[in-house]
Design a protein around this motif. Structure first.
Motif, PDB file in Angstrom:
ATOM      1  N   LEU A 286       1.466 -15.217 -12.575  1.00 57.37           N
ATOM      2  CA  LEU A 286       1.407 -14.270 -11.518  1.00 57.37           C
ATOM      3  C   LEU A 286       0.000 -13.558 -11.893  1.00 57.37           C
ATOM      4  O   LEU A 286      -0.319 -13.328 -12.759  1.00 57.37           O
ATOM      5  N   ASN A 287      -0.548 -13.332 -10.615  1.00 52.92           N
ATOM      6  CA  ASN A 287      -1.799 -12.518 -10.683  1.00 52.92           C
ATOM      7  C   ASN A 287      -1.660 -11.233  -9.778  1.00 52.92           C
ATOM      8  O   ASN A 287      -1.102 -11.324  -8.699  1.00 52.92           O
ATOM      9  N   LEU A 288      -1.794 -10.203 -10.296  1.00 52.77           N
ATOM     10  CA  LEU A 288      -1.723  -8.749  -9.779  1.00 52.77           C
ATOM     11  C   LEU A 288      -2.813  -8.069  -9.871  1.00 52.77           C
ATOM     12  O   LEU A 288      -3.442  -7.858 -10.802  1.00 52.77           O
ATOM     13  N   TYR A 289      -3.383  -7.806  -8.527  1.00 55.80           N
ATOM     14  CA  TYR A 289      -4.729  -6.849  -8.586  1.00 55.80           C
ATOM     15  C   TYR A 289      -4.186  -5.625  -7.843  1.00 55.80           C
ATOM     16  O   TYR A 289      -3.401  -5.713  -6.989  1.00 55.80           O
ATOM     17  N   SER A 290      -4.830  -4.516  -8.353  1.00 61.23           N
ATOM     18  CA  SER A 290      -4.432  -3.131  -7.896  1.00 61.23           C
ATOM     19  C   SER A 290      -5.715  -2.336  -8.105  1.00 61.23           C
ATOM     20  O   SER A 290      -6.464  -2.408  -8.796  1.00 61.23           O
ATOM     21  N   SER A 291      -5.604  -1.151  -6.999  1.00 59.65           N
ATOM     22  CA  SER A 291      -6.641  -0.046  -7.210  1.00 59.65           C
ATOM     23  C   SER A 291      -5.812   1.185  -6.830  1.00 59.65           C
ATOM     24  O   SER A 291      -4.949   1.185  -6.217  1.00 59.65           O
ATOM     25  N   GLY A 292      -6.629   2.189  -7.058  1.00 59.85           N
ATOM     26  CA  GLY A 292      -6.171   3.609  -6.936  1.00 59.85           C
ATOM     27  C   GLY A 292      -5.289   4.017  -7.967  1.00 59.85           C
ATOM     28  O   GLY A 292      -5.249   3.207  -9.040  1.00 59.85           O
ATOM     29  N   SER A 293      -4.197   4.843  -7.551  1.00 59.86           N
ATOM     30  CA  SER A 293      -3.094   5.057  -8.648  1.00 59.86           C
ATOM     31  C   SER A 293      -2.267   3.858  -9.018  1.00 59.86           C
ATOM     32  O   SER A 293      -2.308   2.929  -8.283  1.00 59.86           O
ATOM     33  N   ASN A 294      -1.477   3.875 -10.023  1.00 58.28           N
ATOM     34  CA  ASN A 294      -0.720   2.888 -10.349  1.00 58.28           C
ATOM     35  C   ASN A 294       0.721   2.556  -9.542  1.00 58.28           C
ATOM     36  O   ASN A 294       1.413   1.955  -9.899  1.00 58.28           O
ATOM     37  N   ASP A 295       0.781   3.530  -8.608  1.00 56.99           N
ATOM     38  CA  ASP A 295       2.122   3.441  -8.067  1.00 56.99           C
ATOM     39  C   ASP A 295       2.474   2.102  -7.505  1.00 56.99           C
ATOM     40  O   ASP A 295       3.771   1.627  -7.673  1.00 56.99           O
ATOM     41  N   ALA A 296       1.522   1.367  -6.656  1.00 58.50           N
ATOM     42  CA  ALA A 296       1.933   0.145  -5.853  1.00 58.50           C
ATOM     43  C   ALA A 296       2.130  -0.876  -6.979  1.00 58.50           C
ATOM     44  O   ALA A 296       3.089  -1.658  -6.858  1.00 58.50           O
ATOM     45  N   GLU A 297       1.557  -1.012  -8.081  1.00 60.01           N
ATOM     46  CA  GLU A 297       1.444  -2.008  -8.999  1.00 60.01           C
ATOM     47  C   GLU A 297       2.771  -1.759  -9.752  1.00 60.01           C
ATOM     48  O   GLU A 297       3.361  -2.939 -10.150  1.00 60.01           O
ATOM     49  N   THR A 298       3.211  -0.609 -10.202  1.00 59.35           N
ATOM     50  CA  THR A 298       4.658  -0.151 -10.715  1.00 59.35           C
ATOM     51  C   THR A 298       5.424  -0.894 -10.116  1.00 59.35           C
ATOM     52  O   THR A 298       6.549  -1.207 -10.485  1.00 59.35           O
ATOM     53  N   VAL A 299       5.613  -0.685  -8.420  1.00 63.22           N
ATOM     54  CA  VAL A 299       6.677  -0.982  -7.618  1.00 63.22           C
ATOM     55  C   VAL A 299       6.814  -2.805  -7.878  1.00 63.22           C
ATOM     56  O   VAL A 299       7.947  -3.267  -8.212  1.00 63.22           O
TER      57      VAL A 299
ATOM     58  N   SER B 227       0.936  -1.143  -0.022  1.00 66.28           N
ATOM     59  CA  SER B 227       0.021   0.025   0.014  1.00 66.28           C
ATOM     60  C   SER B 227       0.912   1.092  -0.007  1.00 66.28           C
ATOM     61  O   SER B 227       1.915   1.374   0.855  1.00 66.28           O
ATOM     62  N   ILE B 228       0.626   2.246  -0.889  1.00 70.96           N
ATOM     63  CA  ILE B 228       1.254   3.438  -0.919  1.00 70.96           C
ATOM     64  C   ILE B 228       0.225   4.604  -0.504  1.00 70.96           C
ATOM     65  O   ILE B 228      -0.758   4.899  -1.356  1.00 70.96           O
ATOM     66  N   LYS B 229       0.333   4.918   0.741  1.00 73.53           N
ATOM     67  CA  LYS B 229      -0.687   5.764   1.299  1.00 73.53           C
ATOM     68  C   LYS B 229      -1.158   7.162   0.567  1.00 73.53           C
ATOM     69  O   LYS B 229      -2.046   7.761   0.489  1.00 73.53           O
ATOM     70  N   GLN B 230       0.179   7.787   0.179  1.00 76.71           N
ATOM     71  CA  GLN B 230       0.179   9.089  -0.348  1.00 76.71           C
ATOM     72  C   GLN B 230      -0.396   9.012  -1.657  1.00 76.71           C
ATOM     73  O   GLN B 230      -1.051  10.179  -1.841  1.00 76.71           O
ATOM     74  N   SER B 231      -0.369   8.163  -2.364  1.00 74.86           N
ATOM     75  CA  SER B 231      -1.122   8.232  -3.728  1.00 74.86           C
ATOM     76  C   SER B 231      -2.424   7.281  -3.663  1.00 74.86           C
ATOM     77  O   SER B 231      -2.947   7.042  -4.800  1.00 74.86           O
TER      78      SER B 231
END
Length: 147
Positions: free
Chosen positions: A100-113, A83-87
């Motif tokens: 591999l399965n990647l699930y993400s929500s909000g901005s794409n910062d965490a998925e980019t990491v 989780s990246i709280k700032q974004s």
């Protein structure tokens, strides 16, 4: 919520299909949409032929080692969560033998990491977001230029 499937493509196949990513996307897409057992079985064999199995234990250890310094990273129940709280960005990664399965929500910062950590391993991870029709190599494969 975004969902990406990532496959470890054999190196020789990845080199051959550099610049032809649409063909790979269509194969995986057809496999996902297959209705008949015979068709799905044939497509499963084709996907199995061009992909390498993922060593779950080794990849999980690698990710824990790479992301262990993040305060908002955790590994539990065979899943990685960042989780990246700032974004206001959240992503969860699940490593399986076949993909591999990647699930993400909000901005794409965490998925980019997650993408950045995985792309360091090999150039032949191919990611697909079926919902949006987006796909590509995590680390672009350079085509050889023959003189």
């Amino acid at each position: 919520m975004r969902h990406y499937e990532m496959y470890f493509i054999k190196q020789d196949v990845a080199s051959e299909y550099a610049g032809k990513e649409t063909l790979l996307y269509h194969l995986f897409s057809e496999r996902k949409r297959a209705l008949f057992v015979e068709e799905k079985s044939l497509l499963d064999k084709q996907v199995s032929f061009i992909t390498e199995p993922v060593c779950e234990e080794d990849l999980n250890k690698y990710i824990v080692n790479e992301l262990g310094g993040f305060r908002t990273y955790e590994f539990r129940n065979d899943g990685h969560r960042l989780s990246i709280k700032q974004s206001q960005s959240d992503a969860s990664l699940f490593v399986r033998r076949e993909k591999l399965n990647l699930y993400s929500s909000g901005s794409n910062d965490a998925e980019t990491v997650f993408f950045e950590v995985i792309r360091k391993l090999t150039p032949s991870f191919f990611a697909i977001d079926f919902q949006s029709g987006r796909y590509g190599w995590l680390n672009p494969i350079k085509q050889q230029k023959l003189v």
